[in-house]
Scaffold this active site. Structure first.
Site, short mmCIF file in Angstrom:
data_model
loop_
_atom_site.label_atom_id
_atom_site.label_comp_id
_atom_site.label_asym_id
_atom_site.label_seq_id
_atom_site.Cartn_x
_atom_site.Cartn_y
_atom_site.Cartn_z
N SER A 148 0.85 -1.20 0.00
CA SER A 148 0.00 0.00 0.00
C SER A 148 0.88 1.24 0.00
O SER A 148 2.01 1.20 0.51
CB SER A 148 -0.89 0.01 1.25
OG SER A 148 -1.56 1.26 1.39
N TYR A 161 -1.96 -1.18 10.26
CA TYR A 161 -2.02 -1.50 8.84
C TYR A 161 -0.78 -0.98 8.11
O TYR A 161 -0.14 -1.71 7.34
CB TYR A 161 -3.28 -0.89 8.24
CG TYR A 161 -3.42 -1.06 6.75
CD1 TYR A 161 -3.90 -2.25 6.21
CD2 TYR A 161 -3.11 -0.02 5.88
CE1 TYR A 161 -4.05 -2.41 4.84
CE2 TYR A 161 -3.25 -0.17 4.50
CZ TYR A 161 -3.72 -1.36 3.99
OH TYR A 161 -3.86 -1.52 2.64
N LYS A 165 2.13 -3.17 6.22
CA LYS A 165 2.40 -3.02 4.79
C LYS A 165 3.85 -2.58 4.54
O LYS A 165 4.47 -2.99 3.54
CB LYS A 165 1.42 -2.02 4.17
CG LYS A 165 -0.01 -2.53 4.11
CD LYS A 165 -0.12 -3.81 3.30
CE LYS A 165 -1.56 -4.22 3.08
NZ LYS A 165 -1.69 -5.47 2.29
#
Length: 257
Positions: A148, A161, A165
Site C-alpha cells: 500500500s 495497517y 504493509k
C-alpha cells in the site's frame, strides 16, 4: 498467445474488490487460477464461474491465512490442482488477502495489532515460504505482495495497517535476495485509493481529498492493480525483483509546497 498462457497462479483474498480485479486480469492473460477466500465463498465461486464461462480455468480454495498450517495447506492444494487439473505447476502467487480496520493508536490493544499484522504480514511470510518451496524445485516462479502507499504515507487510525504493509515491502526485498538463486522473483505492488461500490458515500471527505491530490484525475480501479501484477508475473519483468511498484495515480509524487 497472451502474457500468462500456460501459467497457474494462486490469488489470495480473491473474493474482495481488488482480488477480483487481479484474478480477472490474470485470467484474461491466459493463467489458470486458484482463487483463495476465507469467508467470501459465494463471491469467489461466482468469479470462478465467470472465468470458466469465458473459457478459463479456476478453482476456489478456502483457508484462514492467520494459521500457518492452513496457509501451507492452501499452497499445497493449489499446487496439486495446478498439476492434476490445470496441466501445469504453480508458477505465481499474489498475496492480496488483508484487512484494513480503523483504530487510533492510543487506544489500540495488542490483540487488535496482532490481528492486522497476522492477516497482512504473517500470512505473507507463510504463503511465500510454502510457494517458494514448490517453485524452487520446478523452475522458479513469481511472488507479488499487495502492499500500500500507506507503507510510506500512513493515515491516522492505520498504524497497525501501515506498519504491516511497510514490513511487507521489506519482506519482498529480503525474499528477492534469498529466493533469486532459485529463479523466484518477489516484488510488491502498492496501490493508492481503489474505487469500490459505495466508497464515495461511505467516505466522501477522503475521496474528495484524494481527488484533490491525485495527478491522474480519478480513483484507482481494481484492474489497475491487476495490470501491475500481470506485468510483474510476466516475462516482461524477467529482470525485475525486489521492487515496489506504486500504483496511485501520482499521489506519491505530490510535494508539500
Amino acid at each position: 498467445m497472451t502474457l500468462l498462457t500456460g501459467r497457474t497462479a494462486l490469488i489470495t483474498g480473491a473474493s474482495g474488490t481488488v482480488g477480483r480485479g487481479i484474478a480477472r486480469r490474470f485470467a484474461e492473460e491466459g493463467a489458470a487460477l486458484a482463487l483463495h477466500c476465507r469467508t467470501g465463498v459465494a463471491a469467489a465461486r461466482a468469479l470462478a464461474e465467470e472465468i470458466g464461462a469465458a473459457g478459463g480455468r479456476a478453482v476456489v480454495l478456502r483457508a484462514d491465512l492467520t494459521a500457518e498450517a492452513d496457509a501451507r495447506r492452501l499452497v499445497a492444494e493449489a499446487a496439486a490442482w495446478a498439476g492434476d487439473v490445470a496441466g501445469g505447476r504453480l508458477t505465481d502467487l499474489v498475496n492480496n488477502a488483508g484487512v484494513q480496520p480503523v483504530q487510533d493508536l492510543p487506544s489500540m490493544t495488542a490483540a487488535e495489532w496482532r490481528r492486522v499484522v497476522d492477516t497482512n504480514l504473517t500470512s505473507v511470510f507463510a504463503t511465500t515460504q510454502a510457494a517458494a518451496e514448490a517453485m524452487r524445485e520446478r523452475g522458479g516462479g513469481t511472488v507479488t505482495h499487495i502492499a500500500s502507499v500507506e507503507a510510506a504515507l500512513p493515515a491516522e487510525g492505520h498504524a497497525h495497517y501501515a506498519a504491516a504493509k511497510a514490513a511487507v515491502v521489506v519482506h519482498a526485498r529480503a525474499a528477492a535476495r534469498e529466493y533469486g538463486p532459485y529463479g523466484i522473483r518477489v516484488n510488491t505492488v502498492s496501490p493508492g485509493l481503489i474505487e469500490r461500490d459505495g466508497l464515495a458515500e461511505d467516505w466522501p471527505e477522503g475521496v474528495r481529498r484524494w481527488r484533490d491530490a491525485v495527478a491522474v484525475d480519478r480513483l484507482g480501479r481494481p484492474e489497475d492493480v491487476g495490470d501491475a501484477c500481470v506485468f510483474l508475473a510476466s516475462p516482461l519483468a524477467s529482470w525485475i525483483t525486489g521492487h515496489d511498484l506504486v500504483v496511485d495515480g501520482g499521489v506519491s509524487a505530490r510535494t508539500p509546497w
